[in-house]
Motif scaffolding. Structure first.
Motif, PDB file in Angstrom:
ATOM      1  N   ARG A 352       0.827  -1.210   0.000  1.00 49.91           N
ATOM      2  CA  ARG A 352       0.000   0.000   0.000  1.00 49.91           C
ATOM      3  C   ARG A 352       0.863   1.263   0.000  1.00 49.91           C
ATOM      4  O   ARG A 352       0.428   2.320  -0.454  1.00 49.91           O
ATOM      5  CB  ARG A 352      -0.946  -0.033   1.195  1.00 49.91           C
ATOM      6  N   CYS A 356       0.127   3.878  -3.014  1.00 46.89           N
ATOM      7  CA  CYS A 356      -0.517   5.167  -2.754  1.00 46.89           C
ATOM      8  C   CYS A 356       0.143   6.284  -3.548  1.00 46.89           C
ATOM      9  O   CYS A 356      -0.548   7.173  -4.083  1.00 46.89           O
ATOM     10  CB  CYS A 356      -0.548   5.463  -1.260  1.00 46.89           C
ATOM     11  N   LEU A 376      -2.036  -7.915  -2.155  1.00 45.42           N
ATOM     12  CA  LEU A 376      -1.907  -6.968  -1.050  1.00 45.42           C
ATOM     13  C   LEU A 376      -1.986  -7.596   0.328  1.00 45.42           C
ATOM     14  O   LEU A 376      -1.223  -7.235   1.213  1.00 45.42           O
ATOM     15  CB  LEU A 376      -2.967  -5.864  -1.183  1.00 45.42           C
ATOM     16  N   ASN A 435      -0.383   2.736   8.535  1.00 46.44           N
ATOM     17  CA  ASN A 435      -0.392   1.848   7.354  1.00 46.44           C
ATOM     18  C   ASN A 435      -1.023   0.489   7.630  1.00 46.44           C
ATOM     19  O   ASN A 435      -1.172  -0.321   6.711  1.00 46.44           O
ATOM     20  CB  ASN A 435       1.017   1.689   6.778  1.00 46.44           C
ATOM     21  N   ALA A 446      -6.858  -2.320   4.283  1.00 44.59           N
ATOM     22  CA  ALA A 446      -5.836  -2.049   3.267  1.00 44.59           C
ATOM     23  C   ALA A 446      -6.447  -1.273   2.100  1.00 44.59           C
ATOM     24  O   ALA A 446      -5.861  -0.307   1.591  1.00 44.59           O
ATOM     25  CB  ALA A 446      -5.230  -3.350   2.767  1.00 44.59           C
ATOM     26  N   LEU A 450      -5.867   2.767   0.657  1.00 47.37           N
ATOM     27  CA  LEU A 450      -5.669   3.203  -0.728  1.00 47.37           C
ATOM     28  C   LEU A 450      -6.721   4.210  -1.160  1.00 47.37           C
ATOM     29  O   LEU A 450      -6.433   5.128  -1.943  1.00 47.37           O
ATOM     30  CB  LEU A 450      -5.695   1.987  -1.659  1.00 47.37           C
ATOM     31  N   HIS A 461      -9.953  -1.464  -6.567  1.00 50.94           N
ATOM     32  CA  HIS A 461      -8.763  -2.171  -6.097  1.00 50.94           C
ATOM     33  C   HIS A 461      -9.012  -3.663  -6.199  1.00 50.94           C
ATOM     34  O   HIS A 461     -10.033  -4.174  -5.719  1.00 50.94           O
ATOM     35  CB  HIS A 461      -8.470  -1.771  -4.649  1.00 50.94           C
TER      36      HIS A 461
END
Length: 493
Positions: A352, A356, A376, A435, A446, A450, A461
């Motif tokens: 991520r 980003c 991810l 994060n 997650a 984003l 995503h």
């Protein structure tokens, strides 16, 4: 390998192998019935061998009477009308039955098979895609070739009517192109981390663009990323000797005034977890942490093959996550390109961090939609297993378009929630955002992370942690979700 489609008369068709269908209960397809009438043996042989026409059942006959082909492969289609899944299963098992033969010339009389809600174009495309998947071999580091001899050079898709021919040819062309894109994605995924570095991915993108008028490539080095303020992305590569790369591929197949679709791929070419080191068991599979990037490159390969009339910008955030004296530490705070500060509580949640900044960078192309692809979270594997890709989106119409493309391409996704209630888990006492958001709903938080970097742009995503590769005895990259992405893009034309 050449593909063509034409109307065929099964008993007279010359080939190394003729493929015909039989339905559950022993009902013969028109081509199978023609062979029965010409030779008078097919029904009796099926009965003798216990062939009942169940989906995926196969019967290979050598030099049968009544046909000009050297072999006859009978494949079971299941109940008529055939479901899309049974059709794909039958074709896949049928091609697999030829694995140890020396057939170079195949004729598949499948245009006469009625598949629910599908036409000859879709049916022919499946043949080309499935054959391509079976032909893939990762032999770059093998000292000997595989034992099987099946390497056909000519494929004929047999149609029942003239009206099907052009549809089938279009399907074969698309399927062959998708197969090449999937093969590239699989090869990049299967390469070891000491070969497939960020620099290697950048060179692969440049190779794709060589001699192409519709595709151009630009690679941003770490100095340029630093000037752009990509502190989040650069925090991941800080502990590695391999420099990070931001690979930007611009495919101009549509009108210059048409807004592009942006694809963003996570390209962590090896993920040790950084200072938050992963367990040693299974860490070799972290070479697959760049499969999102691989699928984006594979999709661009297919677009080139098809010369598709659409505009696409593909951005790959490539880095290696390693522990080192300069590596990012848990508790460090970095500033992303968007200006948002991030407290890095776990350096193993690095995907991520590269995505980003890539998402922020994509905004300069003013895309009509952004789709990121990433291996991810392990949490997505727990939630959906290896069958469905996790899909998150801030736009219902975009999510629906991707879900429909996945169904059509047999590369399915499942939509997961992206509710504001989950955002609170990312609160940080010291920065704008943390994060990680704790153990609960890890794949959701997650995606929530984003979502903070795409603002009002329609965005989706795709978490492919469970679908991009297989573990165990059949370990290897799958090439997913190239088929889904290609279908979605083709539907946008």
């Amino acid at each position: 390998m050449s593909f063509t489609a034409k109307v065929v008369t099964a008993p007279k068709q010359r080939s190394h192998c003729l493929v015909v269908a039989v339905y559950e209960g022993g009902k013969l397809s028109p081509s199978a019935q023609a062979i029965e009438e010409a030779g008078g043996q097919l029904g009796a042989l099926c009965k003798r061998e216990g062939f009942k026409g169940k989906a995926g059942q196969t019967l290979l006959l050598l030099s049968p009477t009544g046909i000009s082909a050297e072999r006859l492969l009978v494949i079971g289609m299941g109940k008529a009308p055939v479901s899309a899944n049974d059709y794909r299963k039958a074709v896949d098992k049928g091609l697999l039955a030829l694995k140890n033969t020396a057939c170079k010339d195949l004729c598949l009389c499948l245009g006469e098979v009625s598949v629910k809600d599908r036409d000859a174009q879709w049916q022919a495309r499946q043949v080309a895609e499935l054959l391509g998947a079976q032909q893939y071999r990762f032999t770059r580091f093998k000292s000997s070739s595989p034992d099987d001899n099946f390497a056909p050079s000519k494929i004929v898709f047999g149609c029942q009517e003239t009206s099907q021919v052009n549809l089938a040819k279009a399907g074969l062309e698309t399927g062959a192109a998708v197969a090449k894109g999937v093969a590239l994605a699989r090869e990049l995924g299967d390469l070891p981390g000491n070969v497939c570095t960020p620099t290697y991915l950048a060179n692969e993108a440049k190779q794709l663009a060589r001699g192409q008028t519709k595709l151009s490539v630009k690679v941003l080095e770490e100095k340029q990323m630093k000037e752009l303020g990509m502190g989040s992305l650069l925090s991941v590569s800080a502990g590695s000797e391999e420099p990070a790369k931001l690979i930007v591929m611009t495919y101009q197949g549509g009108a210059k005034s048409a807004a592009p679709v942006a694809l963003v791929g996570k390209g962590i070419t090896f993920d040790t977890g950084g200072i938050s080191l992963k367990p040693g068991q299974g860490m070799d599979e972290m070479k697959y942490d760049m499969c999102g990037a691989a699928s984006v490159l594979g999709t661009m390969k297919t677009l080139i093959e098809l010369q598709a009339k659409i505009n696409v910008v593909a951005i790959v955030a490539a880095a290696e996550n390693m522990p080192d004296g300069r590596a990012t530490k848990p508790g460090d705070i970095v500033t992303s390109m968007s200006g948002q500060t991030i407290e890095i509580l776990n350096t193993d949640a690095e995907g991520r961090l590269v995505l980003c900044d890539a998402l922020t960078y994509s905004a300069r192309f003013k895309p009509k939609a952004v789709v990121d692809v990433a291996t991810l979270t392990g949490a997505c594997v727990i939630a959906l297993g290896s069958h469905a890709t996790g899909l998150y989106s801030n736009e219902d119409s975009l999510a629906e378009a991707l879900l429909n493309a996945g169904e059509e391409a047999n590369d399915r996704a499942w939509r997961m929630p992206l509710w504001d209630e989950y955002q609170k888990q990312l609160d940080s006492n010291f920065a704008d955002i943390a994060n990680i958001g704790g153990r609960e709903a890890g794949s959701v938080t997650a995606a929530c992370f984003l979502s903070r970097f795409v603002k009002k742009t329609p965005w989706a995503h795709l978490d492919v942690a469970g679908t991009a590769w297989r573990s165990g005895a059949n370990k290897g990259a799958t090439g997913r979700p190239v088929s889904l992405l290609v279908q979605y893009l083709l539907n946008q034309r």
